[in-house]
Design a protein around this motif. Sequence first.
Motif, PDB file in Angstrom:
ATOM      1  N   TYR A  11       0.632  -1.288  -0.442  1.00 55.82           N
ATOM      2  CA  TYR A  11      -0.290   0.348  -0.109  1.00 55.82           C
ATOM      3  C   TYR A  11       0.956   1.348   0.181  1.00 55.82           C
ATOM      4  N   GLY A  43     -10.920  -9.346   5.169  1.00 55.98           N
ATOM      5  CA  GLY A  43      -9.455  -8.074   4.706  1.00 55.98           C
ATOM      6  C   GLY A  43      -7.986  -8.587   4.366  1.00 55.98           C
ATOM      7  N   GLU A  44      -7.901  -7.970   3.933  1.00 57.58           N
ATOM      8  CA  GLU A  44      -6.282  -8.235   2.941  1.00 57.58           C
ATOM      9  C   GLU A  44      -5.248  -7.557   4.242  1.00 57.58           C
ATOM     10  N   VAL A  45      -4.129  -7.889   4.605  1.00 55.04           N
ATOM     11  CA  VAL A  45      -3.009  -7.464   5.116  1.00 55.04           C
ATOM     12  C   VAL A  45      -2.256  -7.274   4.546  1.00 55.04           C
ATOM     13  N   ILE A  62      -2.833  -2.716   7.880  1.00 53.50           N
ATOM     14  CA  ILE A  62      -4.520  -2.593   6.883  1.00 53.50           C
ATOM     15  C   ILE A  62      -4.802  -1.817   6.315  1.00 53.50           C
ATOM     16  N   TRP A  64      -8.496  -0.564   5.395  1.00 55.03           N
ATOM     17  CA  TRP A  64      -9.741  -1.062   5.033  1.00 55.03           C
ATOM     18  C   TRP A  64     -10.399  -0.259   4.412  1.00 55.03           C
ATOM     19  N   THR A  65     -11.747  -0.768   3.922  1.00 55.02           N
ATOM     20  CA  THR A  65     -12.988   0.386   3.412  1.00 55.02           C
ATOM     21  C   THR A  65     -14.576  -0.926   4.016  1.00 55.02           C
ATOM     22  N   ILE A  66     -14.735  -0.388   5.302  1.00 52.03           N
ATOM     23  CA  ILE A  66     -15.549  -1.588   5.741  1.00 52.03           C
ATOM     24  C   ILE A  66     -17.413  -0.699   5.557  1.00 52.03           C
ATOM     25  N   MET A  72     -15.034  -6.179   9.052  1.00 46.65           N
ATOM     26  CA  MET A  72     -14.137  -6.743   8.931  1.00 46.65           C
ATOM     27  C   MET A  72     -13.192  -7.664   9.575  1.00 46.65           C
ATOM     28  N   VAL A  74      -9.455 -10.049   9.496  1.00 47.19           N
ATOM     29  CA  VAL A  74      -7.667 -11.163   9.219  1.00 47.19           C
ATOM     30  C   VAL A  74      -8.365 -12.686   9.107  1.00 47.19           C
ATOM     31  N   TYR A  92      -8.733   6.972  11.611  1.00 52.53           N
ATOM     32  CA  TYR A  92     -10.160   6.639  10.481  1.00 52.53           C
ATOM     33  C   TYR A  92     -11.326   7.523  10.297  1.00 52.53           C
ATOM     34  N   GLN A 145     -13.395   4.482   6.310  1.00 53.11           N
ATOM     35  CA  GLN A 145     -11.591   3.745   6.131  1.00 53.11           C
ATOM     36  C   GLN A 145     -10.834   4.023   6.944  1.00 53.11           C
TER      37      GLN A 145
END
Length: 307
Positions: A11, A43-45, A62, A64-66, A72, A74, A92, A145
Motif C-alpha cells: 500500500y 480484509g487484506e493485510v 491494514i 480497510w474500507t468497511i 472486517m 483478518v 479512520y 476507511q
Amino acid sequence: MLLAMTLIVTYATALPATHATEYSEAETWSIETDVDISGDIIGEVSTLDGYSVNATAGETQIVWTIPSGSAMVVEDKVFMSEGDTVIFNLSYTLASASIRVGVYSATSGYQYMTASNGLFVATLTIEEPGVKYIRILNTSSSEVQVIGTYTINATSPFTYMFTDTENDACLSSVYGEYRSGTDKYHYAIDIIGSKTAIKGRSVYNTLAGTVKYCELFSDGITCVAVLHENGLTSRYLHMDISSNIYLGKYVATGEQVGTVSDKGSPNAFHLHYDLNTAGYVYGTYFSTSNTIDPTYVFPNVQFTVSQ
C-alpha cells in the motif's frame, strides 16, 4: 484442511502518526459472547516486520474500507494465551463514525473497544486463551476507511506430542471434518505417520497439567485427558497408556503419556488429539464454541493431509 495464510499487499497510503493518548483498557474493553460473524468480510493485510501466522508477532498493516453495519476480519488466526497482547495504532474516516476494534474467538467471543473520534491507539490484553483473529466492526451509518497497524505479541505454550515433526505431522482427519457414518463432526485431529509407520511411537504431553481421565471407554478406545493450568484440556485417544500415568497425576510438559496404538480402531494406528474447554468427560458435546483446532497451537509444525 484450511491452513492459515498471510496475504501480502503493498500500500502507498501513509500510516497514522503515533498518538500520545492511549485508551484506558481497564475501563473501556468489553466482551460480547453472542456475536453473529456470518457476514464478516475478509480484509487484506500487508507485513511490515516479517509478521506471519507462524511467528505470531510483528507489525501488520491494514487499509480497510468497511461498509456501514459490517465487520472486517483478518483471515489469519493465531493462538493467544491469557496475558498476550495486541497493540493497535489506527486512524479512520469519517472521524465522527463509531467503530469497534478488537479480537474474536469462537470460544470466548468478541473482546473489543469502541472508538468514536477518528483515532484508535490501545493495547488489548487477552483475557481467555484461544484461537483469535483481528475484527473491526463499523457501527455507524456511513462507510469508513481504517488505516494503520496492529502488533501481535503471542507465543504458544504448547509443545508437539511427537519428537519427529517432519514424519509425524500427517493428518488422516482434520479439525471440523464431517463424518457421514456417524453424522457428526470431528473436532480433533487424527495423526498418522507420513514417511514411517507411527505404530508404537512415543506420545508426549503437550502442556503441563493434571490427569483428569485415564480409562478405557465402553467402545474400547483408551483416553488420557490432561487439564492444563490455562483452563484448556488435551485428550489423547487410541494409545497404549504409559504405566506411570494415572488419575490425578501431575504431568509435566514433554512427559510421556503413552504410545500410538489402535485401541478402539483395530489396525488403524493413529493418535486422536483434541483441545477443548468443555472438560474431560467422555460424551461431552463438542462444537466450534468449545474446541480449538489443535494445529494453531503448534505454529512451527508443517502439517500435511493424507490423500
